[in-house]
Design a protein around this motif. Structure first.
Motif, mmCIF file in Angstrom:
data_model
loop_
_atom_site.group_PDB
_atom_site.id
_atom_site.type_symbol
_atom_site.label_atom_id
_atom_site.label_comp_id
_atom_site.label_asym_id
_atom_site.label_seq_id
_atom_site.Cartn_x
_atom_site.Cartn_y
_atom_site.Cartn_z
ATOM 1 N N LEU A 26 0.462 -1.180 -0.118
ATOM 2 C CA LEU A 26 0.131 0.124 -0.208
ATOM 3 C C LEU A 26 0.776 0.869 -0.141
ATOM 4 C CD1 LEU A 26 -2.652 -1.392 2.962
ATOM 5 C CD2 LEU A 26 -2.708 -1.336 0.056
ATOM 6 N N GLN A 27 0.643 2.738 -1.025
ATOM 7 C CA GLN A 27 0.795 3.524 -0.721
ATOM 8 C C GLN A 27 -0.175 4.785 -0.647
ATOM 9 O OE1 GLN A 27 3.553 3.883 -4.114
ATOM 10 N NE2 GLN A 27 4.962 2.688 -3.273
ATOM 11 N N GLY A 28 0.137 5.317 0.319
ATOM 12 C CA GLY A 28 -0.733 6.887 0.209
ATOM 13 C C GLY A 28 -1.913 6.851 1.041
ATOM 14 N N SER A 29 -2.773 7.335 0.997
ATOM 15 C CA SER A 29 -4.157 7.313 1.758
ATOM 16 C C SER A 29 -5.012 6.280 1.716
ATOM 17 C CB SER A 29 -4.395 8.438 1.585
ATOM 18 O OG SER A 29 -3.754 10.392 1.565
ATOM 19 N N VAL A 30 -4.234 4.651 2.111
ATOM 20 C CA VAL A 30 -4.481 4.123 1.785
ATOM 21 C C VAL A 30 -4.517 2.665 2.881
ATOM 22 C CG1 VAL A 30 -3.766 2.704 0.464
ATOM 23 C CG2 VAL A 30 -5.751 2.399 0.514
ATOM 24 N N ALA A 31 -5.149 2.660 3.684
ATOM 25 C CA ALA A 31 -5.199 0.759 4.814
ATOM 26 C C ALA A 31 -5.275 -0.043 5.018
ATOM 27 C CB ALA A 31 -4.677 1.838 6.166
ATOM 28 N N LEU A 32 -4.608 -1.007 5.674
ATOM 29 C CA LEU A 32 -5.711 -1.949 5.890
ATOM 30 C C LEU A 32 -6.995 -1.936 6.467
ATOM 31 C CD1 LEU A 32 -5.733 -5.448 4.723
ATOM 32 C CD2 LEU A 32 -3.794 -5.544 6.655
ATOM 33 N N ASP A 33 -7.789 -2.552 6.666
ATOM 34 C CA ASP A 33 -8.713 -2.852 7.262
ATOM 35 C C ASP A 33 -8.182 -3.501 8.867
ATOM 36 O OD1 ASP A 33 -10.110 -0.794 6.101
ATOM 37 O OD2 ASP A 33 -11.538 -2.374 5.795
ATOM 38 N N GLY A 34 -9.309 -3.274 9.878
ATOM 39 C CA GLY A 34 -8.699 -4.487 11.040
ATOM 40 C C GLY A 34 -9.202 -6.058 11.255
ATOM 41 N N SER A 35 -10.227 -5.835 10.417
ATOM 42 C CA SER A 35 -10.515 -7.209 10.394
ATOM 43 C C SER A 35 -9.066 -8.089 9.464
ATOM 44 C CB SER A 35 -12.070 -7.682 9.930
ATOM 45 O OG SER A 35 -11.628 -7.308 8.367
ATOM 46 N N LYS A 36 -8.366 -7.643 8.302
ATOM 47 C CA LYS A 36 -7.450 -7.221 7.710
ATOM 48 C C LYS A 36 -8.249 -8.762 6.380
ATOM 49 C CE LYS A 36 -4.127 -8.427 11.143
ATOM 50 N NZ LYS A 36 -2.867 -8.904 11.121
ATOM 51 N N THR A 37 -9.205 -8.433 6.006
ATOM 52 C CA THR A 37 -9.969 -8.417 4.519
ATOM 53 C C THR A 37 -10.100 -7.758 3.222
ATOM 54 O OG1 THR A 37 -11.765 -8.104 6.238
ATOM 55 C CG2 THR A 37 -11.363 -9.856 6.495
ATOM 56 N N SER A 38 -10.291 -5.641 3.633
ATOM 57 C CA SER A 38 -10.223 -5.283 2.840
ATOM 58 C C SER A 38 -9.163 -4.241 3.377
ATOM 59 C CB SER A 38 -11.511 -4.936 3.142
ATOM 60 O OG SER A 38 -11.855 -4.272 4.864
ATOM 61 N N VAL A 39 -8.970 -3.795 1.983
ATOM 62 C CA VAL A 39 -8.513 -2.878 2.030
ATOM 63 C C VAL A 39 -9.182 -0.868 1.947
ATOM 64 C CG1 VAL A 39 -6.271 -3.011 2.271
ATOM 65 C CG2 VAL A 39 -7.810 -2.037 -0.477
ATOM 66 N N SER A 40 -8.889 0.217 2.988
ATOM 67 C CA SER A 40 -10.008 1.399 2.364
ATOM 68 C C SER A 40 -8.877 2.424 1.990
ATOM 69 C CB SER A 40 -10.554 1.794 3.696
ATOM 70 O OG SER A 40 -12.207 0.456 4.731
#
Length: 474
Positions: A41-55
Motif C-alpha cells: 500500500l502507498q498513499g491514503s490507503v490502509a488495511l482494515d482491522g479485520s485484515k479483509t479489506s483496504v480502505s
C-alpha cells in the motif's frame, strides 16, 4: 451497524496465512484472485482491522505480484463496498490499463461500507505468463470514505466459457430450499467447549455432552416457534459431541462417547423440526500446534480430503435427519488454498441426503463459489429487508436469501458467573423483521446464547415467545 463476528470472537481465525495469488473454485478454472491483506500500500490507503479489506481515504494505490499461468487478456472484477460513488480508479499491469468510476454498492446493511459486491469492469488487462505487477490506483477520490476493496479477480478470456459452464453446473446441482423458506425462521446455538454455566465451575466438555438435556432442549426450541435448528459441531477448538471416527482420527481425544448430534437429530426429527450443523472448517483442519487455524502440513488436497472423509461419515450416520450445513470462515480457506476443489466438498455435503442444503460463510465479502444453496448471511442484527427470495445484488448474489443474527450473547456465552447478556433488539423489531423476510421468502436464523446446561436466558425466551405468537399465531 455495530456487530461482532465470529472472526472477532474466535481468535484462532485471525492469523490466516493467505496465499499471494489464488485460482478460482476449480483448479485451472482460469480465475486469479488477489486479496487485500496481501497488497503493498502507498498513499491514503490502509488495511482494515479485520485484515479483509483496504480502505482509501484519499489518493493512493494497492499493488500485488501476480503469477499468471499463461499469456493473454484477462477480464477484471473488483470486490468492493462503496457508499460515496464517483471516484476514478485505474487498474494497471505493464502497458495495459482499465479505468472505472466507482458506483454505490447494494446489500442488506444500512451502513454502505458493509455492502460488498463483485463488480465486473469493462476492459481487459494483458498479462504475460509468469510474474506480473498489478496496481489499483485511486486517482480522484470522492467523499471521505470513497472505496473499501476486498479483492481483485482476473479471468482469462480464453477460460470464460469454462468458468461459465462450471457456474451453470453448480447451479444445476443445488437442492431445493423450499423447506427452508417454509421454516421462515430458526434458532442457532453456539454450544461449545467454551460455553459457561450460569453459576459455578464449568464441566469438562465430555461431561457436559454426557449431561446435555436433549428433551428439555427440544421443548425450549419448540417454545421459540423455530422451524429449524443450527447447532455447532465445533467452533474455536476442534471438539465434536459425537463418536465420529474420522474426526477422532485427526483430533484424538476431541470426540465423545455420547452421540449428542444423533440424539438431537432424532429428537428434532420427531418434533417436526429441521436440523443443520455448523462446522468451522479452518479450525477442524488445525491438526498440529502452531499460529493460525491452519496446520502447516495440511495442503489443499488434504484439506478437501479431510472434508470428504468426515462429511461422508457424518452424512451416512445421520442421513435424512440432517438437513443442512453452515460452514464458517470459508473466505479464509480460499485465501489459504488457491486450488481448493469446492465441487468435491459440496458433493460430500450430499452424502446420505441428496436434498441437504449448504452455505459457505464469506462473512460480508462476495461469495466467490457457486457451490452452495443459500447465503450464510452473517449480518448480526436486523438489516434492510431483502428484495426477493434469490439475492439480486450484494455479497450473496444468486443464492437463497438467509440472514443470521445474534439476539443476546455475541455468539457464545463464555463468561463465567454471569447472567446471559441482554437482548440487543426488541421482540417487536425482531418479529417485524422476520415477517418482512417471510413475505419475501427469505429465511432468518437467530443465535441464542446458551448456558452449558442447555438452557437459555429468560429474556431471550420471552422475546422468542412473542416472536412465535406474531409469526406462528400461537
Amino acid at each position: 451497524m455495530q456487530f461482532m463476528t465470529r472472526r472477532q470472537f474466535t481468535t484462532t481465525a485471525a492469523g490466516v496465512c493467505a496465499a499471494s495469488s489464488a485460482f478460482s473454485v476449480e483448479k485451472g478454472a482460469g480465475i486469479l484472485r488477489e486479496y487485500a491483506r496481501d497488497a503493498r500500500l502507498q498513499g491514503s490507503v490502509a488495511l482494515d482491522g479485520s485484515k479483509t479489506s483496504v480502505s482509501w481515504t484519499g489518493p493512493g494505490s494497492a499493488e500485488w505480484s501476480v503469477e499468471a499461468p499463461k499469456d493473454g487478456e484477462y477480464e477484471v472484477a473488483l470486490g468492493y463496498a462503496c457508499g460515496e460513488p464517483g471516484s476514478q480508479v485505474e487498474l494497471k499491469s505493464g502497458e495495459s490499463s482499465v479505468t472505472t468510476v466507482t458506483r454505490p454498492t447494494a446489500g442488506v446493511f444500512q451502513d454502505p461500507r458493509l455492502n460488498f459486491e463483485l463488480i465486473r469492469l469493462d476492459g481487459r488487462l494483458k498479462l504475460r505468463r509468469g510474474s506480473n505487477t498489478l496496481a489499483v490506483n485511486l486517482t480522484t477520490p470522492n467523499g471521505k470514505q470513497p472505496l473499501r476493496l476486498s479483492s481483485v479477480e482476473l479471468t482469462a478470456t480464453t477460460d470464460r466459457k469454462n468458468v461459465a459452464a462450471e457456474q451453470q453446473k453448480a447451479r444445476a446441482a443445488r437442492s431445493s430450499t423450499d423447506w427452508f423458506v417454509k421454516s421462515a425462521y430458526g434458532v442457532m446455538f453456539h454450544w461449545t467447549a467454551q460455553s459457561k454455566p450460569r453459576h459455578g465451575a464449568a464441566k469438562p466438555y465430555a461431561d457436559a455432552v454426557r449431561d446435555f438435556p436433549v428433551e428439555s432442549f427440544i421443548k425450549m426450541v419448540r417454545d421459540t416457534g423455530a422451524g429449524h435448528v443450527l447447532f455447532t459441531l465445533n467452533h474455536a477448538v476442534p471438539h465434536c459431541p459425537a463418536p465420529i471416527q474420522s474426526w477422532e482420527k485427526y483430533h484424538p481425544g476431541m470426540t465423545t462417547q455420547r452421540d449428542l448430534i444423533g440424539e438431537l437429530a432424532d429428537g428434532l426429527n420427531q418434533a417436526g423440526l429441521r436440523f443443520l450443523l455448523y462446522i468451522n472448517s479452518p479450525t477442524f483442519a488445525k491438526i498440529t500446534e502452531g499460529p493460525g487455524p491452519f496446520s502447516a502440513n495440511v495442503d489443499a488436497k488434504r484439506y478437501v480430503d479431510m472434508h470428504r472423509e468426515i462429511l461422508d461419515e457424518i452424512g451416512h450416520r445421520y442421513a435424512r435427519k440432517l438437513d443442512g450445513y453452515w460452514f464458517d470462515s470459508w473466505y479464509q480457506a480460499f485465501q489459504r488454498y488457491p486450488d481448493i476443489r469446492q465441487d468435491l466438498v459440496f458433493q460430500a455435503c450430499k452424502v446420505g441426503n441428496p436434498d441437504r442444503i449448504t452455505a459457505f460463510n464469506f462473512w460480508i465479502l462476495p461469495c466467490v463459489t457457486p457451490w452452495q444453496e443459500y447465503w450464510a448471511g452473517e449480518i448480526g442484527s436486523p438489516g434492510l429487508p431483502p428484495a426477493s427470495r434469490l439475492i439480486e445484488r450484494g455479497a450473496g448474489a444468486g443464492l437463497q436469501s438467509h440472514f443470521l443474527l445474534f439476539l443476546d450473547a455475541p455468539w457464545v456465552h463464555s463468561k463465567p458467573e454471569t447472567e446471559m447478556e441482554a437482548p440487543h433488539f426488541s421482540a417487536d423489531r425482531l418479529g417485524d423483521y422476520i415477517q418482512e423476510c417471510k413475505n419475501r421468502q427469505a429465511v432468518v436464523t437467530v443465535n441464542l446464547g446458551i448456558y452449558q446446561d442447555g438452557t437459555i436466558g429468560p429474556q431471550a425466551a420471552e422475546c422468542m415467545a412473542q416472536v412465535r405468537r406474531k409469526i406462528r399465531g400461537a
